[in-house]
Every structure is written in C-alpha cells, then in structure tokens.
Design an enzyme around this catalytic site. Structure first.
Site, mmCIF file in Angstrom:
data_model
loop_
_atom_site.group_PDB
_atom_site.id
_atom_site.type_symbol
_atom_site.label_atom_id
_atom_site.label_comp_id
_atom_site.label_asym_id
_atom_site.label_seq_id
_atom_site.Cartn_x
_atom_site.Cartn_y
_atom_site.Cartn_z
ATOM 1 N N SER A 55 0.987 -1.291 -0.007
ATOM 2 C CA SER A 55 -0.141 0.057 0.173
ATOM 3 C C SER A 55 0.851 1.348 0.127
ATOM 4 C CB SER A 55 -0.808 -0.050 1.180
ATOM 5 O OG SER A 55 -1.405 1.176 1.447
ATOM 6 N N TYR B 46 -1.829 -0.442 9.934
ATOM 7 C CA TYR B 46 -1.901 -0.765 8.520
ATOM 8 C C TYR B 46 -0.448 -0.226 8.230
ATOM 9 C CZ TYR B 46 -3.829 -0.963 3.792
ATOM 10 O OH TYR B 46 -4.189 -1.704 2.503
HETATM 11 N N1 LIG Z 1 -8.595 -0.898 -1.287
HETATM 12 C C1 LIG Z 1 -7.678 -0.300 -1.259
HETATM 13 O O1 LIG Z 1 -7.743 1.007 -1.160
HETATM 14 C C2 LIG Z 1 -6.336 -0.780 -1.005
HETATM 15 C C3 LIG Z 1 -5.385 0.237 -1.101
HETATM 16 C C4 LIG Z 1 -3.886 -0.257 -0.779
HETATM 17 C C5 LIG Z 1 -3.801 -1.619 -0.676
HETATM 18 N N2 LIG Z 1 -4.816 -2.467 -0.473
HETATM 19 C C6 LIG Z 1 -4.355 -4.026 -0.410
HETATM 20 O O2 LIG Z 1 -4.986 -4.776 -1.239
HETATM 21 C C7 LIG Z 1 -5.207 -5.984 -0.784
HETATM 22 C C8 LIG Z 1 -6.755 -6.372 -1.109
HETATM 23 O O3 LIG Z 1 -7.432 -5.380 -0.503
HETATM 24 P P1 LIG Z 1 -8.984 -5.237 -0.964
HETATM 25 O O4 LIG Z 1 -8.977 -3.631 -1.245
HETATM 26 O O5 LIG Z 1 -9.198 -5.923 -2.401
HETATM 27 O O6 LIG Z 1 -10.020 -5.813 0.106
HETATM 28 P P2 LIG Z 1 -11.021 -6.613 0.249
HETATM 29 O O7 LIG Z 1 -11.925 -6.520 -0.899
HETATM 30 O O8 LIG Z 1 -11.480 -6.703 1.651
HETATM 31 O O9 LIG Z 1 -10.224 -8.246 0.047
HETATM 32 C C9 LIG Z 1 -9.581 -8.594 1.040
HETATM 33 C C10 LIG Z 1 -9.323 -10.158 0.900
HETATM 34 O O10 LIG Z 1 -8.318 -10.586 1.710
HETATM 35 C C11 LIG Z 1 -8.792 -11.858 2.367
HETATM 36 N N3 LIG Z 1 -8.280 -12.168 3.548
HETATM 37 C C12 LIG Z 1 -8.043 -11.185 4.581
HETATM 38 N N4 LIG Z 1 -7.673 -11.846 5.776
HETATM 39 C C13 LIG Z 1 -7.259 -13.147 5.200
HETATM 40 C C14 LIG Z 1 -6.773 -14.328 5.777
HETATM 41 N N5 LIG Z 1 -6.218 -14.438 6.977
HETATM 42 N N6 LIG Z 1 -6.543 -15.642 5.065
HETATM 43 C C15 LIG Z 1 -6.968 -15.474 3.739
HETATM 44 N N7 LIG Z 1 -7.594 -14.341 3.133
HETATM 45 C C16 LIG Z 1 -7.649 -13.323 3.836
HETATM 46 C C17 LIG Z 1 -10.417 -11.739 2.044
HETATM 47 O O11 LIG Z 1 -10.844 -12.984 1.780
HETATM 48 P P3 LIG Z 1 -11.558 -13.834 3.041
HETATM 49 O O12 LIG Z 1 -12.481 -13.029 3.857
HETATM 50 O O13 LIG Z 1 -12.467 -14.854 2.064
HETATM 51 O O14 LIG Z 1 -10.783 -14.784 3.788
HETATM 52 C C18 LIG Z 1 -10.508 -11.010 0.972
HETATM 53 O O15 LIG Z 1 -10.526 -11.872 -0.330
HETATM 54 C C19 LIG Z 1 -4.984 -6.072 0.460
HETATM 55 O O16 LIG Z 1 -3.675 -6.385 1.089
HETATM 56 C C20 LIG Z 1 -5.230 -4.363 1.035
HETATM 57 O O17 LIG Z 1 -4.250 -3.937 2.133
HETATM 58 C C21 LIG Z 1 -6.016 -2.061 -0.932
#
Ligand SMILES: NC(=O)c1ccc[n+]([C@@H]2O[C@H](COP(=O)([O-])OP(=O)(O)OC[C@H]3O[C@@H](n4cnc5c(N)ncnc54)[C@H](OP(=O)(O)O)[C@@H]3O)[C@@H](O)[C@H]2O)c1
Length: 246
Positions: free
Chosen positions: A141, A157
C-alpha cells in the site's frame, strides 16, 4: 492476451476486491488460477464465474495467517499435482485507530494478515517457485512507503505494510535470479475493504482526480508477472494516481 497459458497462478484474498479482479485478469490471459481465501461461498462463486467464461479456476479455502492452514493448502495442491508459477500475496486487512485507542488484538491481527500471511505463503511455496523460475507479487500500500506518512490512525496498517515491503526486498535479493519478487502499492481502490464507500472524503487527495478500480491494480500485477517484466525484481511500484507525491 494469452501469455499465461500453462501457468498456475495462486492469488490470496481472491474472494473479493483487488484479488478477485487479479484472478479474473490472469484467467483471461490463459492461466489456471488458484483462488485462496477464507470465505468458501464467495470463493466458489468466483471460480465458477471464471469457468463459465471459459477460464480455468479452482477455489482453495485457507486462512493465510495460520501456519497449519498454509501447510494444508500446499499439501492439497501437491495432491492435485499443482505447482505454482506465480504467487500473488494479496490478502490483507485494514484496521485504523489512533495510538491511544489501539487494541493489541487489532495490532496482532493486522500483522498476521498483512505480513505473517505473506511470509508463511512464501516460505511454503518458494522451493517450487525456484524450481519453476516463477515470481511473486506482494500487495502492500502507499501507506507502507517511507515517503508517505499521512494518516493520524494509520499505525497498524502503515507499519504492517512497511514490513511487507522490507520482507519483499529481502526475498528479491536472496532468490534472484531464480524468483523475481515485486511489490505493488495501491492508493485508494474502490473495494469492500472500506466500510464507507462514499469516497467524497478523498476529494482533492489524488492528483489523477479519481479513486481507482481494482482492475487497474490487477493489470499491473499481471504485468509484473509477465515476460515483459523479466528484468524487474525488488521494485516497489505505487499504483496510486500520484497520491504518494503529496
Ligand atoms: N482497497 C484499497 O484502497 C487498498 C489500497 C492499498 C492496498 N490495498 C491492499 O490490497 C489488498 C486487497 O484488498 P482489497 O481492497 O481488495 O480488500 P477486500 O476486498 O477486503 O479483500 C481482502 C481479501 O483478503 C482476504 N483475507 C483477509 N484476511 C485473510 C486471511 N487471514 N486469510 C485469507 N484471506 C484473507 C479476504 O478474503 P476472505 O474474507 O475470504 O478470507 C479478501 O478476499 C490488501 O492487502 C489491501 O491491504 C487495498
């Protein structure tokens, strides 16, 4: 695009958001995609959606923060004779709190999901990746970048994502030339990670002028895994519409 036919691509956190779009993106390029997450219902649905569009996908449930679960995942793939070529450590959680109000269990949960999970997955699959001259893409991130220190509640975070970046660079150094390891640093992406999807609070924050869609991150992840990126390793790439410049 068909550059990934014959390749096995494992995406953690592919039951939602950026991971889901990344799985779709690799499947469109001919890969067999292993969708990993805890939520079976959502995972099976995405795998089914990819298959009904002519792609190849399976769902494997796993909590990446639990060592035994990661070993079980590895054994399960081995039993199906699946060796992975690309590992996308995408799963993560986003918990924010002011320092005074941090609950220690939230701190450990953040590190377990955002750092320990990527370490456990990498440790388990690195030998296969080395054998197959594969690659790893970790999703950090902008919050993990040294140049980006904004956010009065970004301790858990930001610190966990910085740790993921450092871990990635060490892997890139120690496993070159066999395994390339790179990091994407998204800015703000419209996904389920935000409870509040009214993004007007970010007006004026992003030089490019809008919040990104998950597929914009997915395409960069796929590029980093492609042959076109075969000289890139240890790179930390903001995909943030210029957000980290401010
Ligand atoms: N959205 C943003 O603005 C943003 C910005 C910067 C970075 N990111 C990063 O991008 C990545 C994806 O985020 P997203 O925005 O797509 O969020 P999201 O829609 O909430 O997806 C998060 C995913 O992580 C999985 N997950 C969480 N904990 C887990 C665990 N212990 N074991 C297995 N799976 C796990 C969840 O699956 P289950 O619930 O099925 O386990 C879900 O599929 C993250 O690392 C986040 O920090 C996001």
């Amino acid at each position: 695009m068909s550059g990934f036919s014959g390749k096995n691509v494992l995406v953690t956190g592919a039951t939602s958001g950026i991971g889901r779009e990344t799985a779709v993106c690799f499947a469109e390029a001919g890969a067999k995609v292993i969708i990993v997450g805890r939520n079976r219902e959502r995972g099976e649905k995405i795998a089914e959606r990819i298959r009904s569009n002519g792609g190849n996908a399976v769902f494997e449930s796993c909590d990446i923060s639990i060592p035994e679960d990661v070993v079980r995942l590895k054994n399960s793939l081995e039993n199906e004779s699946i060796k992975i070529d690309v590992l996308v450590n995408n799963a993560g959680i986003f918990i924010t709190q002011s320092l005074e109000d941090i609950d220690y269990s939230d701190w450990t949960a953040s590190f377990r999901a955002n750092v320990d999970g990527a370490m456990l997955m990498t440790k388990e699959f690195i030998i296969d990746l080395k054998e197959r001259k594969g690659c790893i893409i970790n999703n950090a991130s902008v919050s993990g970048l040294d140049i980006f220190t904004s956010g009065t509640k970004n301790y858990m975070y930001g610190a966990s994502k910085s740790a993921l970046i450092k871990f990635s660079k060490l892997c890139a150094l120690n496993y070159a030339p066999d395994v390339r390891v790179n990091v994407v640093c998204p800015g703000i992406v419209d996904t389920e990670i935000f409870e509040n999807r009214d993004f007007s609070r970010f007006d004026g924050v992003i030089p490019m002028g809008y919040i990104s869609k998950p597929e914009q991150i997915a395409k960069v992840i796929r590029f980093l895994a492609s042959e076109d990126a075969n000289y890139i390793t240890g790179a930390v790439i903001p995909v943030d519409g210029g957000m980290s410049l401010k």
